[in-house]
Write an enzyme that holds these catalytic residues in place. Structure first.
Site, PDB file in Angstrom:
ATOM      1  N   VAL A 178       0.859  -1.181   0.000  1.00 10.61           N
ATOM      2  CA  VAL A 178       0.000   0.000   0.000  1.00 10.61           C
ATOM      3  C   VAL A 178       0.894   1.230   0.000  1.00 10.61           C
ATOM      4  CG1 VAL A 178      -1.831   1.252   1.201  1.00 10.61           C
ATOM      5  CG2 VAL A 178      -1.796  -1.247   1.231  1.00 10.61           C
TER       6      VAL A 178
ATOM      7  N   HIS B 295       8.575  -4.902  20.439  1.00  6.53           N
ATOM      8  CA  HIS B 295       7.280  -4.529  20.987  1.00  6.53           C
ATOM      9  C   HIS B 295       7.007  -3.038  20.740  1.00  6.53           C
ATOM     10  CE1 HIS B 295       7.532  -7.941  24.259  1.00  6.53           C
ATOM     11  NE2 HIS B 295       7.408  -8.413  23.026  1.00  6.53           N
TER      12      HIS B 295
ATOM     13  N   HIS C  75       3.691  -8.311  27.243  1.00  3.35           N
ATOM     14  CA  HIS C  75       3.921  -8.375  25.811  1.00  3.35           C
ATOM     15  C   HIS C  75       2.651  -7.901  25.093  1.00  3.35           C
ATOM     16  CE1 HIS C  75       7.509 -11.330  26.099  1.00  3.35           C
ATOM     17  NE2 HIS C  75       7.312 -10.728  27.257  1.00  3.35           N
TER      18      HIS C  75
END
Length: 465
Positions: free
Chosen positions: A127, A393, A436
């Site tokens: 995209v 993360h 997490h």
């Protein structure tokens, strides 16, 4: 790893003006998405038992798993369900585990929906832009097999490209900081702090021990047979054994500062340094590891004060963005990490470690060994700086909040000032969670689904009409 974080993480989100995002309001979504298959240390009232993603606990490594639990309990940790009422304690690792493989969102959500008539999946696409007219998202453009395509949106565009690619796409579409858009000659649509407030969890993998026991010294054929019976070591889980959440001031209801994750055999291979992409000198230092005898205590800084950013390399969508995690730019993070190390070092003196003859394995630390006294505070801080790596993360780069000056989306995940455009991924998290982010991202998506259905269930007119 299935670790929801602390309930105060989400209450903090709500305190920033994000109505509807308290832990109490999100708990039903955690339960909705989960099929809890484990029964060890579980508090059933906090778990779901009919959701699409299976959560389980891998079998113990004989003798070793109990060692880690016993050692943590000697230091005062309570064995508990860290996804239950209280997080601060020790536990076996709860994981996205279905039998012997990972229970991912593709398996749980996408594949069951792939034959629906209103669902169309295009793979191998890039995209390049969200098409915005009169402050309204009306579609997207993407490249597939070298050809440019356009897709129109009847109601809205939802961006779920993650905390790295979502800010890239928004900025390429004219939504971002003024200086970043002007730098790359991108026509502005809305000036918002896209790409700012990046947070990640620094993880320090520098505490290695060697036992006098040998684990998983079996043939590959035997390991495959064990895998078929949902047994270690090939079962999904990467050697994760136990996790302990540590609050350094010992206040029971406060968010933990450190996650102490114990990784056992056979994950500790001589290739460890290369896996973490250290330079050649540091990668070579880890070649002394033995996957049959060694284990590691890793420390993860849960609530860092430091903030980084994601910026564009160019206005070409094919160019990777520039990521600056900016670890330890706030010196408080280093001090918290060092205090976590002090706590973790106490494990060496527990009866559990001594009875098991778990001994410290000294790994050469170039740049630190020759500069500071071994095991001194200065030495530890030096190796923390050298060895800490991202835990992958990333969050916060399109953060949620009521003010467009310091946030990108509102509490319904709609981009400020742009009609028909939402962001649904980890980038909307205003601050990090004490765990997490996998489970939290699923919950964000589940809640977003309800927000979208609520908006359109009564044919509510949108802003493009």
């Amino acid at each position: 790893m299935y670790s929801r974080g602390n309930k105060e993480d989400y209450n903090h989100w709500a305190s920033l003006g994000n109505i509807g995002w308290t832990h109490e309001e999100l708990l039903p979504y955690f339960k909705k998405s989960e099929f809890a298959k484990f029964d060890v240390d579980i508090e059933p009232q906090y778990h779901g038992f009919s959701g699409p993603q299976t959560i389980d606990v891998a079998e113990d490594t004989p003798g070793l798993t109990e060692l880690f639990l016993d050692a943590a309990k000697e230091l005062g940790a309570i064995q508990l369900d860290y996804n239950g009422k209280s997080q601060n304690g020790t536990s076996r690792v709860q994981a996205y585990l279905k039998g012997n493989v990972r229970s991912g969102t593709s398996q749980a959500y996408v594949r069951p929906a792939q034959d629906r008539p209103n669902f169309h999946l295009q793979l191998n696409c890039l995209v390049t832009k969200i098409v915005i007219k009169n402050s309204t998202a009306v579609g997207i453009r993407f490249i597939r097999n070298g050809k440019l395509y356009s897709v129109k949106a009847k109601k809205e565009v939802i961006v779920s490209a993650g905390a790295v690619n979502t800010p890239q796409l928004l900025m390429l579409s004219g939504i971002g900081p003024r200086r970043e858009l002007e730098k790359h000659g991108i026509k502005p649509v809305a000036f918002l702090p896209v790409g700012q407030y990046l947070q990640d969890h620094p993880i320090f993998p520098g505490m290695v021990f060697r036992t006098n026991q040998v684990y998983y010294n079996t043939s590959f054929e035997q390991q495959v047979n064990d895998f078929c019976e949902n047994k270690r070591p090939l079962t999904a889980g990467w050697g994760f054994q136990c996790v302990t959440y540590i609050t350094l001031d010992n206040k029971p209801n406060r968010r933990p500062d450190i996650e102490l994750l114990t990784i056992g055999p056979p994950a500790m291979s001589p290739a460890w340094g290369a896996v973490l992409q250290y330079n050649e000198e540091y990668a070579a230092a880890f070649q002394i590891l033995n996957p049959l005898t060694d284990f590691m205590n890793t420390l993860l800084l849960l609530n860092p004060f430091s903030r980084g950013e994601v910026t564009l390399k160019s206005k070409n969508a094919a160019d990777l963005v520039q990521i600056n995690p900016n670890f330890f730019s706030d010196k408080r993070d280093l001090q918290i990490m060092y205090r976590g190390i002090e706590k973790a070092l106490q494990l060496m003196h527990t009866k559990a470690y001594k009875n098991f003859k778990a001994e410290w394995l000294r790994i050469p630390m170039p740049g630190c060994d020759e500069a500071f006294e071994y095991f001194s505070k200065e030495w530890w801080i030096c190796i923390v700086k050298h060895l800490s790596v991202p835990c992958f993360h990333p969050i916060g780069t399109a953060r949620m909040g009521p003010s467009p000056n310091i946030s990108v989306v509102d509490n319904e995940l709609k981009v400020h000032g742009i009609c028909g455009l939402r962001v649904v991924d980890a980038s909307i998290m205003p601050t990090h969670i004490s765990g997490h982010p996998n489970a939290a991202v699923v919950v964000i998506a589940e809640k977003a689904s309800d927000l979208i259905k609520r908006d359109y269930e009564n044919n509510k007119p949108d802003c493009r009409r």
